[in-house]
Design a protein around this motif. Structure first.
Motif, PDB file in Angstrom:
ATOM      1  N   MET A 134       0.847  -1.176   0.000  1.00 10.00           N
ATOM      2  CA  MET A 134       0.000   0.000   0.000  1.00 10.00           C
ATOM      3  C   MET A 134       0.893   1.240   0.000  1.00 10.00           C
ATOM      4  O   MET A 134       1.923   1.276   0.661  1.00 10.00           O
ATOM      5  N   ASP A 135       0.464   2.220  -0.717  1.00 15.38           N
ATOM      6  CA  ASP A 135       1.175   3.497  -0.786  1.00 15.38           C
ATOM      7  C   ASP A 135       1.318   4.058   0.623  1.00 15.38           C
ATOM      8  O   ASP A 135       0.331   4.187   1.347  1.00 15.38           O
ATOM      9  N   PRO A 136       2.538   4.399   1.063  1.00 18.59           N
ATOM     10  CA  PRO A 136       2.726   4.915   2.431  1.00 18.59           C
ATOM     11  C   PRO A 136       1.960   6.214   2.699  1.00 18.59           C
ATOM     12  O   PRO A 136       1.570   6.487   3.825  1.00 18.59           O
ATOM     13  N   ARG A 137       1.727   6.989   1.665  1.00 19.40           N
ATOM     14  CA  ARG A 137       0.950   8.220   1.852  1.00 19.40           C
ATOM     15  C   ARG A 137      -0.501   7.889   2.162  1.00 19.40           C
ATOM     16  O   ARG A 137      -1.126   8.519   3.008  1.00 19.40           O
ATOM     17  N   LEU A 138      -1.012   6.859   1.502  1.00 24.28           N
ATOM     18  CA  LEU A 138      -2.371   6.415   1.784  1.00 24.28           C
ATOM     19  C   LEU A 138      -2.440   5.816   3.175  1.00 24.28           C
ATOM     20  O   LEU A 138      -3.390   6.043   3.916  1.00 24.28           O
ATOM     21  N   ARG A 139      -1.432   5.059   3.576  1.00 22.35           N
ATOM     22  CA  ARG A 139      -1.375   4.486   4.917  1.00 22.35           C
ATOM     23  C   ARG A 139      -1.434   5.602   5.963  1.00 22.35           C
ATOM     24  O   ARG A 139      -2.125   5.501   6.962  1.00 22.35           O
ATOM     25  N   HIS A 140      -0.720   6.700   5.731  1.00 18.81           N
ATOM     26  CA  HIS A 140      -0.741   7.844   6.646  1.00 18.81           C
ATOM     27  C   HIS A 140      -2.162   8.389   6.773  1.00 18.81           C
ATOM     28  O   HIS A 140      -2.630   8.674   7.880  1.00 18.81           O
ATOM     29  N   VAL A 141      -2.836   8.529   5.660  1.00 18.23           N
ATOM     30  CA  VAL A 141      -4.212   9.042   5.672  1.00 18.23           C
ATOM     31  C   VAL A 141      -5.117   8.104   6.464  1.00 18.23           C
ATOM     32  O   VAL A 141      -5.890   8.536   7.316  1.00 18.23           O
ATOM     33  N   LEU A 142      -5.022   6.808   6.215  1.00 15.60           N
ATOM     34  CA  LEU A 142      -5.869   5.840   6.901  1.00 15.60           C
ATOM     35  C   LEU A 142      -5.591   5.800   8.399  1.00 15.60           C
ATOM     36  O   LEU A 142      -6.514   5.677   9.207  1.00 15.60           O
ATOM     37  N   ASP A 143      -4.332   5.917   8.772  1.00 12.33           N
ATOM     38  CA  ASP A 143      -3.968   5.897  10.195  1.00 12.33           C
ATOM     39  C   ASP A 143      -4.457   7.132  10.940  1.00 12.33           C
ATOM     40  O   ASP A 143      -4.625   7.103  12.151  1.00 12.33           O
ATOM     41  N   ASN A 144      -4.669   8.220  10.215  1.00 16.61           N
ATOM     42  CA  ASN A 144      -5.023   9.480  10.859  1.00 16.61           C
ATOM     43  C   ASN A 144      -6.391  10.013  10.461  1.00 16.61           C
ATOM     44  O   ASN A 144      -6.709  11.168  10.741  1.00 16.61           O
ATOM     45  N   ILE A 145      -7.221   9.192   9.850  1.00 18.52           N
ATOM     46  CA  ILE A 145      -8.504   9.673   9.317  1.00 18.52           C
ATOM     47  C   ILE A 145      -9.438  10.193  10.413  1.00 18.52           C
ATOM     48  O   ILE A 145     -10.234  11.080  10.175  1.00 18.52           O
ATOM     49  N   LEU A 146      -9.311   9.698  11.625  1.00 15.55           N
ATOM     50  CA  LEU A 146     -10.167  10.185  12.708  1.00 15.55           C
ATOM     51  C   LEU A 146      -9.556  11.349  13.470  1.00 15.55           C
ATOM     52  O   LEU A 146     -10.262  12.153  14.051  1.00 15.55           O
ATOM     53  N   SER A 147      -8.247  11.442  13.468  1.00 15.31           N
ATOM     54  CA  SER A 147      -7.609  12.479  14.281  1.00 15.31           C
ATOM     55  C   SER A 147      -7.541  13.835  13.580  1.00 15.31           C
ATOM     56  O   SER A 147      -7.389  14.854  14.231  1.00 15.31           O
ATOM     57  N   GLY A 158      -9.397  16.645  11.178  1.00 14.04           N
ATOM     58  CA  GLY A 158     -10.763  17.041  10.856  1.00 14.04           C
ATOM     59  C   GLY A 158     -11.134  16.995   9.391  1.00 14.04           C
ATOM     60  O   GLY A 158     -12.223  16.582   9.039  1.00 14.04           O
ATOM     61  N   ARG A 159     -10.219  17.390   8.515  1.00 18.27           N
ATOM     62  CA  ARG A 159     -10.580  17.505   7.098  1.00 18.27           C
ATOM     63  C   ARG A 159      -9.660  16.664   6.230  1.00 18.27           C
ATOM     64  O   ARG A 159      -8.467  16.544   6.498  1.00 18.27           O
ATOM     65  N   LEU A 160     -10.223  16.116   5.177  1.00 15.81           N
ATOM     66  CA  LEU A 160      -9.436  15.326   4.243  1.00 15.81           C
ATOM     67  C   LEU A 160      -8.361  16.184   3.582  1.00 15.81           C
ATOM     68  O   LEU A 160      -7.261  15.711   3.314  1.00 15.81           O
ATOM     69  N   GLN A 161      -8.664  17.446   3.358  1.00 12.80           N
ATOM     70  CA  GLN A 161      -7.688  18.343   2.743  1.00 12.80           C
ATOM     71  C   GLN A 161      -6.434  18.461   3.612  1.00 12.80           C
ATOM     72  O   GLN A 161      -5.324  18.476   3.105  1.00 12.80           O
ATOM     73  N   ASP A 162      -6.609  18.517   4.938  1.00 15.50           N
ATOM     74  CA  ASP A 162      -5.459  18.587   5.844  1.00 15.50           C
ATOM     75  C   ASP A 162      -4.633  17.307   5.779  1.00 15.50           C
ATOM     76  O   ASP A 162      -3.409  17.349   5.784  1.00 15.50           O
ATOM     77  N   LEU A 163      -5.310  16.169   5.716  1.00 18.31           N
ATOM     78  CA  LEU A 163      -4.603  14.892   5.592  1.00 18.31           C
ATOM     79  C   LEU A 163      -3.847  14.810   4.269  1.00 18.31           C
ATOM     80  O   LEU A 163      -2.723  14.310   4.219  1.00 18.31           O
ATOM     81  N   ALA A 164      -4.474  15.285   3.219  1.00 14.90           N
ATOM     82  CA  ALA A 164      -3.826  15.270   1.910  1.00 14.90           C
ATOM     83  C   ALA A 164      -2.563  16.125   1.923  1.00 14.90           C
ATOM     84  O   ALA A 164      -1.519  15.713   1.408  1.00 14.90           O
ATOM     85  N   THR A 165      -2.647  17.277   2.549  1.00 11.56           N
ATOM     86  CA  THR A 165      -1.482  18.152   2.653  1.00 11.56           C
ATOM     87  C   THR A 165      -0.359  17.468   3.429  1.00 11.56           C
ATOM     88  O   THR A 165       0.802  17.497   3.016  1.00 11.56           O
ATOM     89  N   GLU A 166      -0.707  16.839   4.553  1.00  9.46           N
ATOM     90  CA  GLU A 166       0.289  16.108   5.344  1.00  9.46           C
ATOM     91  C   GLU A 166       0.939  14.991   4.532  1.00  9.46           C
ATOM     92  O   GLU A 166       2.131  14.724   4.669  1.00  9.46           O
ATOM     93  N   ALA A 167       0.144  14.331   3.699  1.00 13.12           N
ATOM     94  CA  ALA A 167       0.648  13.207   2.915  1.00 13.12           C
ATOM     95  C   ALA A 167       1.360  13.650   1.639  1.00 13.12           C
ATOM     96  O   ALA A 167       2.005  12.851   0.976  1.00 13.12           O
ATOM     97  N   GLY A 168       1.221  14.928   1.288  1.00 11.62           N
ATOM     98  CA  GLY A 168       1.868  15.442   0.089  1.00 11.62           C
ATOM     99  C   GLY A 168       1.113  15.128  -1.193  1.00 11.62           C
ATOM    100  O   GLY A 168       1.709  15.040  -2.262  1.00 11.62           O
ATOM    101  N   LEU A 169      -0.192  14.970  -1.085  1.00 11.24           N
ATOM    102  CA  LEU A 169      -1.039  14.708  -2.245  1.00 11.24           C
ATOM    103  C   LEU A 169      -2.203  15.688  -2.264  1.00 11.24           C
ATOM    104  O   LEU A 169      -2.529  16.292  -1.254  1.00 11.24           O
TER     105      LEU A 169
END
Length: 95
Positions: free
Chosen positions: A1-14, A16-27
């Protein structure tokens, strides 16, 4: 699995917004949505609902309101609506 996607999945509850997770993951948010949908077969919002529901059910024995808060739902009726939508029955029937 793409490590960036793994980061998103691990932090999806912590986060608030998908946009913030995307920024953290670099996508981009669109790319994260596409990766989640193609890899897991569900849209990100449904994935977040399942994660919240799972978390809430862990403490369901403490009552519906406590479970709703623990799962990150806005309130008990929100928790009940999502449970009915995903499980086909109210959360009390699960317990």
């Amino acid at each position: 699995m793409d490590p960036r996607l793994r980061h998103v999945l691990d932090n999806i509850l912590s986060t608030g917004r998908l946009q913030d997770l995307a920024t953290e993951a670099g996508l981009s948010p669109q790319r994260i949505r596409a990766l989640i949908s193609t890899t897991l077969g569900v849209p990100p919002v449904r994935l977040r609902h399942w994660a919240r529901l799972t978390r809430a059910i862990e403490v369901l024995d403490q009552g519906l309101t406590a479970a709703a808060l623990h799962g990150g739902f806005a309130d008990q009726p929100h928790f009940t609506r999502i449970a009915r939508r995903l499980l086909g029955s109210p959360p009390g029937a699960v317990f």
